[in-house]
Design an enzyme around this catalytic site. Sequence first.
Site, PDB file in Angstrom:
ATOM      1  N   ASP A   6       9.046  -9.544  -5.403  1.00  0.00           N
ATOM      2  CA  ASP A   6       9.360  -9.075  -6.749  1.00  0.00           C
ATOM      3  C   ASP A   6      10.145  -7.777  -6.565  1.00  0.00           C
ATOM      4  O   ASP A   6       9.566  -6.714  -6.355  1.00  0.00           O
ATOM      5  CB  ASP A   6       8.076  -8.816  -7.540  1.00  0.00           C
ATOM      6  CG  ASP A   6       8.346  -8.239  -8.920  1.00  0.00           C
ATOM      7  OD1 ASP A   6       9.365  -8.609  -9.531  1.00  0.00           O
ATOM      8  OD2 ASP A   6       7.535  -7.418  -9.384  1.00  0.00           O
ATOM      9  N   GLU A  27      12.374 -13.175  -6.919  1.00  0.00           N
ATOM     10  CA  GLU A  27      12.569 -13.248  -8.358  1.00  0.00           C
ATOM     11  C   GLU A  27      13.985 -12.817  -8.698  1.00  0.00           C
ATOM     12  O   GLU A  27      14.495 -11.835  -8.167  1.00  0.00           O
ATOM     13  CB  GLU A  27      11.568 -12.362  -9.091  1.00  0.00           C
ATOM     14  CG  GLU A  27      11.641 -12.526 -10.596  1.00  0.00           C
ATOM     15  CD  GLU A  27      10.529 -11.805 -11.322  1.00  0.00           C
ATOM     16  OE1 GLU A  27      10.851 -11.111 -12.304  1.00  0.00           O
ATOM     17  OE2 GLU A  27       9.362 -11.928 -10.917  1.00  0.00           O
ATOM     18  N   ASP A  52       2.808  -5.302  -9.038  1.00  0.00           N
ATOM     19  CA  ASP A  52       4.018  -5.784  -8.364  1.00  0.00           C
ATOM     20  C   ASP A  52       3.688  -6.787  -7.262  1.00  0.00           C
ATOM     21  O   ASP A  52       4.419  -7.750  -7.050  1.00  0.00           O
ATOM     22  CB  ASP A  52       4.815  -4.599  -7.801  1.00  0.00           C
ATOM     23  CG  ASP A  52       5.314  -3.692  -8.912  1.00  0.00           C
ATOM     24  OD1 ASP A  52       6.198  -4.120  -9.668  1.00  0.00           O
ATOM     25  OD2 ASP A  52       4.802  -2.563  -9.031  1.00  0.00           O
TER      26      ASP A  52
END
Length: 179
Positions: free
Chosen positions: A12, A71, A143
Amino acid sequence: MPSGVTRILGIDPGSRITGFGVIDVAGSQQAYVASGCIRTQGGSLPERVKILLDGIREVVATYQPDIAAVEIVFVNVNPQSTLMLGQARGAVVAGLVAAGLPVAEYTALQVKQAVVGNGHADKDQVAHMVQRLLRLSGRPQADAADALGVALTHAQHSGGAARQLAGYRQLSMKRGRLA
């Protein structure tokens, strides 16, 4: 790692905090390996990009994943923040590719749909489902939970460990998803 097990590194990306999550997948079984964050406190953008690149290299060397899933960053209201986030994501992808890893990409919507079943789920719902799916005793940091969600999304979208590596090069994109 035992035969038939694929190690997935989920990322991420962020310009200040980049989450990572590592899972092992064997067929439909997923097991938690590790998760954490690469923090780039202070400094100029080039300094933070270097920290991210070095951090990704360290994560790859430590956990030796077979494949990475990242992502996809979407455009937000502030163009400067979007640009910085894109540069951070670029450093992450460059580090993964330089390590020889195939890289799959997923939108936040795809991750939420895969993990929660609802593309409009919030971060807390994603973290809760990551905790349940991986049978974790506690909830990972936000996260890191998002990164584990990205890894779980790839496990779901790739159709299991056997196809993840052997058929990776034959996978195609359909409507923004690996098929």
